[in-house]
Design an enzyme around this catalytic site. Structure first.
Site, PDB file in Angstrom:
ATOM      1  N   LYS A   6      22.238  19.835  33.313  1.00  0.00           N
ATOM      2  CA  LYS A   6      23.519  19.357  33.487  1.00  0.00           C
ATOM      3  C   LYS A   6      24.219  18.899  32.448  1.00  0.00           C
ATOM      4  O   LYS A   6      23.776  18.003  31.698  1.00  0.00           O
ATOM      5  CB  LYS A   6      23.455  18.352  34.400  1.00  0.00           C
ATOM      6  CG  LYS A   6      24.821  17.708  35.083  1.00  0.00           C
ATOM      7  CD  LYS A   6      24.646  16.377  36.262  1.00  0.00           C
ATOM      8  CE  LYS A   6      25.979  15.924  36.392  1.00  0.00           C
ATOM      9  NZ  LYS A   6      26.477  15.290  35.320  1.00  0.00           N
ATOM     10  N   CYS A  18      19.167   4.146  21.794  1.00  0.00           N
ATOM     11  CA  CYS A  18      18.159   3.296  22.810  1.00  0.00           C
ATOM     12  C   CYS A  18      17.248   2.447  22.072  1.00  0.00           C
ATOM     13  O   CYS A  18      16.633   1.505  22.477  1.00  0.00           O
ATOM     14  CB  CYS A  18      17.623   4.472  23.656  1.00  0.00           C
ATOM     15  SG  CYS A  18      16.697   5.563  22.529  1.00  0.00           S
ATOM     16  N   GLU A  36      14.008   8.068  30.712  1.00  0.00           N
ATOM     17  CA  GLU A  36      14.044   6.864  29.242  1.00  0.00           C
ATOM     18  C   GLU A  36      15.394   6.366  29.448  1.00  0.00           C
ATOM     19  O   GLU A  36      16.484   6.867  29.425  1.00  0.00           O
ATOM     20  CB  GLU A  36      13.774   7.871  27.978  1.00  0.00           C
ATOM     21  CG  GLU A  36      13.721   7.051  26.791  1.00  0.00           C
ATOM     22  CD  GLU A  36      15.145   6.537  26.106  1.00  0.00           C
ATOM     23  OE1 GLU A  36      15.545   5.521  26.331  1.00  0.00           O
ATOM     24  OE2 GLU A  36      15.573   7.293  25.463  1.00  0.00           O
ATOM     25  N   GLY A  42      21.747   4.650  35.909  1.00  0.00           N
ATOM     26  CA  GLY A  42      21.773   5.929  36.371  1.00  0.00           C
ATOM     27  C   GLY A  42      20.244   6.402  36.561  1.00  0.00           C
ATOM     28  O   GLY A  42      20.162   7.420  37.439  1.00  0.00           O
ATOM     29  N   GLY A  90      19.223   7.888  29.527  1.00  0.00           N
ATOM     30  CA  GLY A  90      20.507   7.302  29.987  1.00  0.00           C
ATOM     31  C   GLY A  90      20.299   5.706  30.227  1.00  0.00           C
ATOM     32  O   GLY A  90      19.336   5.185  29.837  1.00  0.00           O
ATOM     33  N   SER A  91      21.049   5.210  31.337  1.00  0.00           N
ATOM     34  CA  SER A  91      21.187   3.828  31.330  1.00  0.00           C
ATOM     35  C   SER A  91      20.090   3.539  32.588  1.00  0.00           C
ATOM     36  O   SER A  91      19.823   4.777  33.152  1.00  0.00           O
ATOM     37  CB  SER A  91      22.472   3.683  31.928  1.00  0.00           C
ATOM     38  OG  SER A  91      22.864   4.177  33.215  1.00  0.00           O
TER      39      SER A  91
END
Length: 534
Positions: free
Chosen positions: A189, A307, A270, A250, A246-247
């Site tokens: 995606k 991150c 992660e 999410g 990502g967050s």
């Protein structure tokens, strides 16, 4: 710049059922970028999964005896085609993310090297962990059958592109590369902030698949500006695993979607961390000024959008610590403002800075830097170990060029502060040799090791080496499974499962488990490691 079409790539075919309305923006100017893209329709998602299932069946180790060689060649071809995109890829990625050209060039190299590393791993073959226990027909009271075990691909994997790594953690990045290396088809995606970059890389993978005569469904790329597409991908009955960077919000949403399926599947997410950095007194006395400069560089690297950004610095109280904080503030002030990845991330960063400035438990340190509204400015805050315990929000990630200095009084104060942290990707300790720091390191290190995937002694956590021994993942909420990594060749293990063949006909036994050991693997045979044929 290379012409872009803005369509999904479904098993090698360009397709777009819905009207295209979403456009990425040029990070530096806010200008809309063509082409527009649309959410993938249910029919397009079904088509991608149907092709992926067919590809998975064709790439079954029991069906394809040359799977390792074909997969390795495919991965190398992907790298070559990405390299062949040349300046077009760099220009588009720079426009969509605001990252400097040098960073994108470096990230492209990292992406290609990851692909080549996995190709070498797959070609060598030992990663499958082949184990054989030969039959013991004369054993009493019950004979033992012939048992042979290895790792096999789990099936179609959904990979979500990351906002802050448009290449290395995106369409052909670590999650996709490790899934493909395991023999799994990938449905990627594209991140809505860089659809053009994703398309270019997706076309490179598609070209490599054709060149290597791989099943068309081995790769598909879909766009999905809305969250509905991500949910549909994770909930699709043919999905077998998910890779996400990502967050926390999410990642949690995807975990909940995967867990609510009739057949739950793993989500390897992660989700970032604050990566605490501990400064001990001896280290600051020896090299405090240099450490302040280096800390500022790590905080502002990539405008703080890593991150592994050091979001919390634990600094001793007293004059030495005061001098460090003053030097850090000076260095951050000199760093200036930077272009952030997209307007939403910039807005989120500003809200986070304002919320922290409003906290009764933190104090904002004045910095001399200034910049326009469209840039992200460094921010620095201070608090005490006691106040940190009173306000859990201070331990939350603030994605951008900001950090929080926690002043601690003594060893007990420091250890109590560290005990309050949740799981992290990394933690760092700066200590001086041949000083009182040594004894404190022995107390601090075990506390940190229980909370991180990577523990550094010196240096700073930004800059993750891509190599077999790297661990990029930690206890919740840094990642969803602390036993896995998203960087390094061990990442392949996320997308494989063990299969044991009992008394299998010789014609069905994959090369890794065959008597003659045609791949020359180191195997565990009757409990003994050996490369010998049976």
């Amino acid at each position: 710049m290379t012409s872009l079409h803005g369509k999904h790539l479904i098993a090698g075919e360009r397709r777009r059922d819905a009207e295209a309305q979403h456009r990425a923006t040029q990070a530096a100017t806010g200008e809309a970028l063509d082409p527009a893209v649309a959410d993938a329709s249910a029919a397009e998602i079904d088509a991608a999964f149907a092709a992926a299932v067919a590809a998975h069946r064709a790439l079954d180790p029991l069906v394809e005896p040359d799977l390792a060689a074909k997969t390795a060649a495919f991965l190398e071809a992907i790298g070559a085609h990405i390299e062949g995109l040349g300046d077009a890829l760099v220009e588009r990625a720079t426009a969509e993310t605001g990252l400097p050209q040098g960073r994108i060039v470096g990230e492209r190299g990292r992406t290609i090297n990851q692909l080549r590393s996995f190709a070498a791993l797959v070609r060598e073959g030992s990663w499958v962990g082949a184990r054989i226990d030969r039959a013991l027909p004369e054993r009493q009271p019950i004979p033992r059958p012939d048992l042979r075990r290895m790792l096999v691909p789990v099936g179609p994997v959904v990979v979500f592109g990351a906002s802050n790594f448009p290449l290395a953690f995106s369409v052909a990045g670590g999650d996709a590369a490790s899934a493909l290396a395991a023999g799994c088809p990938v449905i990627a995606k594209a991140h809505p902030s860089h659809p053009g970059t994703s398309e270019l890389v997706g076309e490179a993978i598609t070209a490599a698949a054709r060149e290597c005569a791989m099943p068309a469904g081995v790769f598909s790329l879909v766009h999905g500006p809305s969250h509905a597409v991500g949910q549909a991908l994770v909930r699709h009955p043919s999905a077998r695993a998910v890779g996400f960077t990502g967050s926390l919000r999410g990642g949690r949403a995807l975990l909940e979607a995967a867990a609510s399926r009739p057949d739950p599947i793993p989500v390897f997410a992660e989700m970032g961390s604050v990566n605490p950095v501990v400064f001990l007194p001896g280290a600051l006395r020896e090299r405090g000024a240099a450490l302040a400069t280096q800390a500022a560089g790590s905080i502002t690297l990539g405008v703080g959008q890593f991150c592994t950004n050091p979001g919390v610095l634990l600094v001793p109280a007293g004059e030495t610590g005061d001098a460090f904080v003053a030097g850090l503030a000076e260095a951050l002030g000199a760093a200036g403002a930077g272009v952030m990845l997209d307007p939403n991330i910039l807005a989120g960063y500003r809200r986070g800075v304002e919320a922290r400035a409003a906290s009764a438990h933190a104090e904002r340190v004045p910095l001399t830097c200034a910049g326009p509204e469209t840039r992200g400015l460094p921010a620095l805050f201070t608090t005490t170990a006691t106040a940190l315990a009173a306000d859990p929000s201070l331990r939350e990630e603030l994605f951008g060029p900001a950090s929080l200095v926690v002043r601690w009084r003594d060893a007990d104060d420091l250890l109590a502060a560290l005990e309050g942290f949740e799981g992290q990707l990394s933690a760092t300790v700066h200590a001086a040799e041949n000083s009182d720091d040594a004894g404190l390191v022995r107390r601090v290190a075990p506390v940190l090791s229980r909370r991180v995937g990577r523990l550094l002694f010196g240096g700073f956590p930004t800059g993750v080496e891509v190599c077999p021994s790297m661990q990029h993942g930690g206890p919740w909420p840094a990642s969803s499974d602390a036993r896995t990594t998203s960087v390094g060749t061990a990442a392949i293990e996320r997308f494989a499962r063990p299969l044991c063949l009992q008394s299998a006909p010789a014609a069905l036994v994959p090369p890794a488990l065959q008597d003659q050991n045609p791949l020359g693997l180191l195997r565990l045979v009757d409990g003994v490691p050996t490369r010998d044929a049976l």
